[in-house]
Scaffold this motif. Structure first.
Motif, short mmCIF file in Angstrom:
data_model
loop_
_atom_site.label_atom_id
_atom_site.label_comp_id
_atom_site.label_asym_id
_atom_site.label_seq_id
_atom_site.Cartn_x
_atom_site.Cartn_y
_atom_site.Cartn_z
N ARG A 164 48.05 34.50 14.86
CA ARG A 164 47.73 34.99 16.01
C ARG A 164 48.80 34.86 16.87
NH1 ARG A 164 43.00 38.60 16.03
NH2 ARG A 164 43.19 39.45 13.99
N GLY A 165 49.32 35.48 17.82
CA GLY A 165 49.59 35.37 18.93
C GLY A 165 51.11 34.30 18.99
N THR A 166 51.58 33.67 17.85
CA THR A 166 52.40 32.50 17.78
C THR A 166 53.44 33.69 16.66
OG1 THR A 166 50.68 30.96 18.11
CG2 THR A 166 53.31 30.76 16.34
N ASP A 167 54.70 33.14 17.23
CA ASP A 167 56.23 34.17 16.34
C ASP A 167 56.32 33.07 15.43
OD1 ASP A 167 55.56 36.45 17.59
OD2 ASP A 167 56.65 35.45 19.31
N LEU A 168 55.63 33.28 14.34
CA LEU A 168 55.95 32.26 13.15
C LEU A 168 56.29 32.88 11.78
CD1 LEU A 168 55.38 29.12 12.70
CD2 LEU A 168 53.44 29.48 11.25
N PHE A 169 56.23 34.73 12.05
CA PHE A 169 56.60 35.41 11.29
C PHE A 169 57.75 36.24 11.23
CE2 PHE A 169 52.11 34.55 11.17
CZ PHE A 169 52.35 34.07 10.00
N GLY A 191 60.02 28.50 14.65
CA GLY A 191 59.07 29.79 15.61
C GLY A 191 58.47 29.24 16.39
N HIS A 192 57.94 29.86 17.61
CA HIS A 192 57.51 29.20 19.05
C HIS A 192 55.92 30.57 19.20
CE1 HIS A 192 58.74 33.52 20.69
NE2 HIS A 192 59.75 33.19 19.54
N HIS A 193 55.91 29.50 20.35
CA HIS A 193 54.52 29.83 20.75
C HIS A 193 54.43 30.05 22.29
CE1 HIS A 193 49.78 31.11 20.98
NE2 HIS A 193 49.35 30.09 22.17
N GLN A 194 54.71 31.84 21.56
CA GLN A 194 54.47 32.13 23.57
C GLN A 194 55.73 31.86 24.50
OE1 GLN A 194 50.38 32.73 25.29
NE2 GLN A 194 50.30 33.81 23.45
N GLY A 195 56.94 31.37 24.23
CA GLY A 195 57.99 30.63 24.58
C GLY A 195 58.29 29.71 25.31
N TYR A 196 56.45 29.57 25.10
CA TYR A 196 56.53 27.49 25.56
C TYR A 196 56.75 26.50 25.48
CZ TYR A 196 51.79 27.66 25.42
OH TYR A 196 50.43 27.68 24.86
N LYS A 197 56.50 26.76 23.81
CA LYS A 197 56.14 25.93 22.74
C LYS A 197 56.91 26.48 21.66
CE LYS A 197 53.07 22.61 19.47
NZ LYS A 197 51.48 22.52 20.04
N VAL A 198 57.75 25.43 21.08
CA VAL A 198 58.50 25.88 19.98
C VAL A 198 58.45 24.62 18.51
CG1 VAL A 198 60.70 26.66 20.73
CG2 VAL A 198 60.24 24.01 20.55
N TYR A 199 58.42 25.17 17.54
CA TYR A 199 58.05 24.77 16.42
C TYR A 199 59.89 24.47 15.29
CZ TYR A 199 53.38 25.86 17.18
OH TYR A 199 52.34 26.50 17.57
N PHE A 200 59.69 22.97 14.62
CA PHE A 200 61.08 23.57 13.64
C PHE A 200 61.13 22.19 12.90
CE2 PHE A 200 60.60 20.49 18.04
CZ PHE A 200 61.75 18.86 17.41
#
Length: 165
Positions: free
Chosen positions: A68-73, A101-110
């Motif tokens: 929740r709050g993380t744009d992984l979907f 994915g990213h979390h509120q624009g300040y953290k990215v996953y790759f």
């Protein structure tokens, strides 16, 4: 695709349901057209890990309250490349990476080309960080963290209610 990845994601989804993080109707996978859209944001010829493919098929649109709050979907994860561009600096290169994915624009996953490991980068830090050796490990580690946060929040709530009595 690796049948082990399918099995691992299926097992994980059952664990989410048993833990109360999800119900069977709140675990929603992507269809083939949506998966194609996800693949379209990867660099050309980027080998998508089997574990991530299995995730997309089983829970690519929603996994209960996990992340929740993380744009992984899907579809919000499609903005991950833009988020990476916004936070990239001397500690993050965009080349040879698939941002999922990213979390509120300040953290990215790759993922990095040639590796199934999951990496993260947070704005303001000097370098990227290896978060897990694989996507399922990343899911499980993230879930454990969220479980601890939920348990801690519940304990504080119970303590507060106990003082009010």
């Amino acid at each position: 695709m690796d049948d082990g990845s399918d099995h691992d994601i299926e097992t994980f989804s059952h664990e989410l349901i048993e833990s109360g993080f999800a119900t069977s109707d709140t675990i929603i996978g992507c269809d083939s057209a949506e998966i194609a859209q996800v693949y379209s944001i990867a660099p050309e010829g980027f080998p998508i890990p089997d574990e991530y493919q299995a995730f997309l098929e089983k829970m690519g649109k929603k996994a209960g309250t996990l992340f929740r709050g993380t744009d992984l979907f899907f579809p919000r994860m499609l903005d991950a490349v833009e988020a990476a561009e916004d936070v990239s600096g001397k500690g993050l290169t965009l080349d040879g990476r698939f941002f999922f994915g990213h979390h509120q624009g300040y953290k990215v996953y790759f993922f990095k080309r040639g590796s199934g490991a999951v990496y993260g980068y947070q704005e303001g830090t000097s370098e990227e960080e290896k978060l897990a050796d694989g996507f399922i490990e990343f899911l499980r580690d993230s879930w454990r963290i969220q479980q601890r946060i939920r348990e801690s929040t519940e304990a504080m709530r119970r303590e507060r209610l106990g003082r009010m009595e």
